[in-house]
Design an enzyme around this catalytic site. Structure first.
Site, PDB file in Angstrom:
ATOM      1  N   ARG A   1       0.721  -1.303  -0.046  1.00 41.95           N
ATOM      2  CA  ARG A   1      -0.196  -0.096   0.175  1.00 41.95           C
ATOM      3  C   ARG A   1       0.951   1.127  -0.065  1.00 41.95           C
ATOM      4  NH1 ARG A   1      -2.125   4.231  -0.159  1.00 41.95           N
ATOM      5  NH2 ARG A   1      -4.202   4.914   0.729  1.00 41.95           N
TER       6      ARG A   1
ATOM      7  N   GLU B   1     -10.225   6.137   1.482  1.00 46.12           N
ATOM      8  CA  GLU B   1      -8.955   5.687   1.081  1.00 46.12           C
ATOM      9  C   GLU B   1      -8.537   6.266  -0.324  1.00 46.12           C
ATOM     10  OE1 GLU B   1      -6.611   4.330   3.647  1.00 46.12           O
ATOM     11  OE2 GLU B   1      -6.055   3.237   1.863  1.00 46.12           O
TER      12      GLU B   1
ATOM     13  N   HIS C   1       1.925   6.687   2.311  1.00 48.59           N
ATOM     14  CA  HIS C   1       1.044   7.994   2.065  1.00 48.59           C
ATOM     15  C   HIS C   1       0.714   8.399   3.642  1.00 48.59           C
ATOM     16  CE1 HIS C   1      -1.363   4.483   3.491  1.00 48.59           C
ATOM     17  NE2 HIS C   1      -2.034   5.023   3.814  1.00 48.59           N
TER      18      HIS C   1
ATOM     19  N   HIS D   1       3.125   6.813   6.611  1.00 44.29           N
ATOM     20  CA  HIS D   1       3.434   5.320   6.774  1.00 44.29           C
ATOM     21  C   HIS D   1       3.233   4.329   5.480  1.00 44.29           C
ATOM     22  CE1 HIS D   1      -1.178   6.660   7.189  1.00 44.29           C
ATOM     23  NE2 HIS D   1      -1.080   5.598   6.614  1.00 44.29           N
TER      24      HIS D   1
ATOM     25  N   GLU E   1      -5.453   6.372  11.988  1.00 42.19           N
ATOM     26  CA  GLU E   1      -5.800   5.149  11.395  1.00 42.19           C
ATOM     27  C   GLU E   1      -5.495   4.072  12.464  1.00 42.19           C
ATOM     28  OE1 GLU E   1      -3.856   4.248   7.687  1.00 42.19           O
ATOM     29  OE2 GLU E   1      -3.332   2.241   8.164  1.00 42.19           O
TER      30      GLU E   1
ATOM     31  N   HIS F   1      -2.647  11.033   5.776  1.00 43.57           N
ATOM     32  CA  HIS F   1      -3.959  11.240   5.863  1.00 43.57           C
ATOM     33  C   HIS F   1      -4.368  12.293   6.978  1.00 43.57           C
ATOM     34  CE1 HIS F   1      -4.445   7.593   7.552  1.00 43.57           C
ATOM     35  NE2 HIS F   1      -3.855   7.160   6.455  1.00 43.57           N
TER      36      HIS F   1
HETATM   37 MN    MN Z   1      -3.254   5.035   5.830  1.00 48.94          MN
END
Ligand code: MN
Ligand code: MN
Length: 423
Positions: free
Chosen positions: A129, A200, A132, A177, A138, A134
């Site tokens: 993943r 997401e 990124h 992360h 999380e 945000h």
């Molecule tokens: Mn995340």
């Protein structure tokens, strides 16, 4: 070939039929002794009408109704509507890419949930993943397999760990992360964000940050020449993509500078290494919040296991609404709101439940196997009020005045908060 109409009649719920058969006097002394006179009258009218009025000779989505018998033909205690309390990950769009997939239940499909949203994601072995960050915190639980996670503190110290089934992580808002699937078969996990409208698709990606920064600035910032910059700019974001499996955890930690750069803060938590917070004959509860997982300042969790027939007792949460994720089993929840509103729904694995703040609710295991679900809150700690507990802390005369019970009957109510009551 059987007649679809008569077949449907045979499908009518036995509980509803037996309900119709009970006299209104019996109802008054049994199930509805706590209802007001007008509510009583409404219930009686509804039960009398149900034989004909509840018939449904037209079209229906039978598999869906079979999954939700309590929604199809609500118990007579249900009343009114205060928005959805159920959705399922099996109904939302799945974004599939080379290396894995993701799908989400947020306020677009479950608009009642304004505090929390959930994402379920699969990453194959080696796949990332993308790096990124945000705007939301999380919280995550590993549902399957193994992964390597990294998160950097703003002071430059770095946390790296490997996680397996049942492990949690917490990445604070804005902290960059990554997640990478490990062998033998990558991983699947649930993410919970403390924003009901979180998506997401709206995260801040390394690839997009690079693509939309002027190239001369990238060259100056990174100290790289134009050829190198041309290599790193991509036309499309990566998001989820295949890569080689990483080195061992020890070698990765050493490769970035060892203890000198290691994070003093622990961002992962081994849920199944902890002793259950509460264990009864009916099941167990593990509570994880800022008291035992200090980085989880804004998201509190309880993993609840209910044996067949067991009940998560009648309770409510003073500090936050509840977002549920169902990991296993089959169960039923009623949410009772103010103004006499109440809704009952059935739940299965991969479903999401929602309970408004301070609304009374129970969850009953209606299946033959264990129910396992998460109670999630946008809060620094798990807090619940037990109805049993309250009734037993009140002077018995006060309880008698409200519920018309004798002192002996009142003493049968469990005095302490059980959390889980055996069936
Ligand atoms: Mn995340
Ligand atoms: Mn609850």
């Amino acid at each position: 070939m059987s007649d679809p109409i008569s077949e449907k009649e045979t499908m009518e719920s036995p509980s509803r039929r037996s309900f119709i058969g009970i006299s209104s006097a019996a109802l008054a002394t049994a199930a509805f002794s706590g209802l007001t006179a007008s509510a009583q009258q409404t219930q009686d009218t509804r039960s009398a009408e149900k034989g004909i009025s509840a018939s449904d000779p037209g079209q229906e989505n039978k598999p869906l109704l079979d999954e939700n018998p309590e929604s199809n033909m609500p118990p007579p205690t249900d009343h009114g509507d205060f928005g959805p309390i159920w959705y399922s990950f099996d109904l939302v769009h799945k974004r599939v890419q080379d290396g894995g997939w993701t799908h989400e239940v947020n306020s677009i499909v479950l608009p009642t949930s304004k505090d929390l949203a959930g994402v379920n994601m699969r990453i194959t072995a080696g796949s990332f993943r993308e790096l990124h960050w945000h705007t939301a915190d999380e919280w995550a639980i590993m549902l399957y397999g193994n992964a390597r996670v990294t998160v950097m503190n703003p002071d430059g110290s770095m946390f790296i760990d490997d996680v397996g089934k049942g492990d949690l992580w917490l990445f604070p808002a804005g902290f960059p992360h990554s997640i990478q699937g490990l062998g033998p078969d990558g991983c699947e996990f649930l993410l919970v964000f403390d924003q009901g409208d979180f998506s997401e698709d709206g995260t801040f990606l390394l690839s997009e940050t690079i693509a939309h920064t002027p190239r001369n600035i990238l060259a100056k910032n990174f100290g790289l020449n134009k050829d190198s910059i041309d290599r790193i700019v991509r036309k499309e974001s990566l998001y989820i993509f295949p890569a080689d499996l990483p080195l061992s955890l020890a070698r990765d930690k050493a490769a970035i500078g060892g203890p000198r750069v290691a994070s003093p803060i622990q961002y992962t938590f081994k849920l199944f290494d902890m002793t259950p917070t509460r264990k009864t004959l009916g099941g167990e509860v593990r509570i994880v919040d800022s008291r035992n997982f200090p980085v989880s300042k804004n998201i509190a969790a309880a993993l609840v296991t209910l044996k067949p027939g067991a009940l998560r007792e009648l309770h409510w949460h003073p500090n936050a609404s509840e977002w549920q994720f169902w990991l296993a089993g089959k169960g039923r929840m009623t949410v009772v709101m103010n103004e006499g509103k109440a809704r009952t729904m059935d739940f299965n694995a991969n479903d999401v439940g929602f309970v408004p703040r301070v609304a009374t609710h129970y969850i009953e295991n209606t299946g033959k196997t264990d129910v396992v679900f998460l109670e999630m809150f946008k809060a620094d700690r798990f807090v619940d009020v037990s109805l049993n507990n309250w009734l037993r802390r009140l002077p018995p005369e006060a309880v008698r005045a409200h519920l018309n019970l004798t002192a002996e009957q009142i003493e049968k109510i469990p005095a302490d908060k059980e959390l889980v009551i055996a069936g």
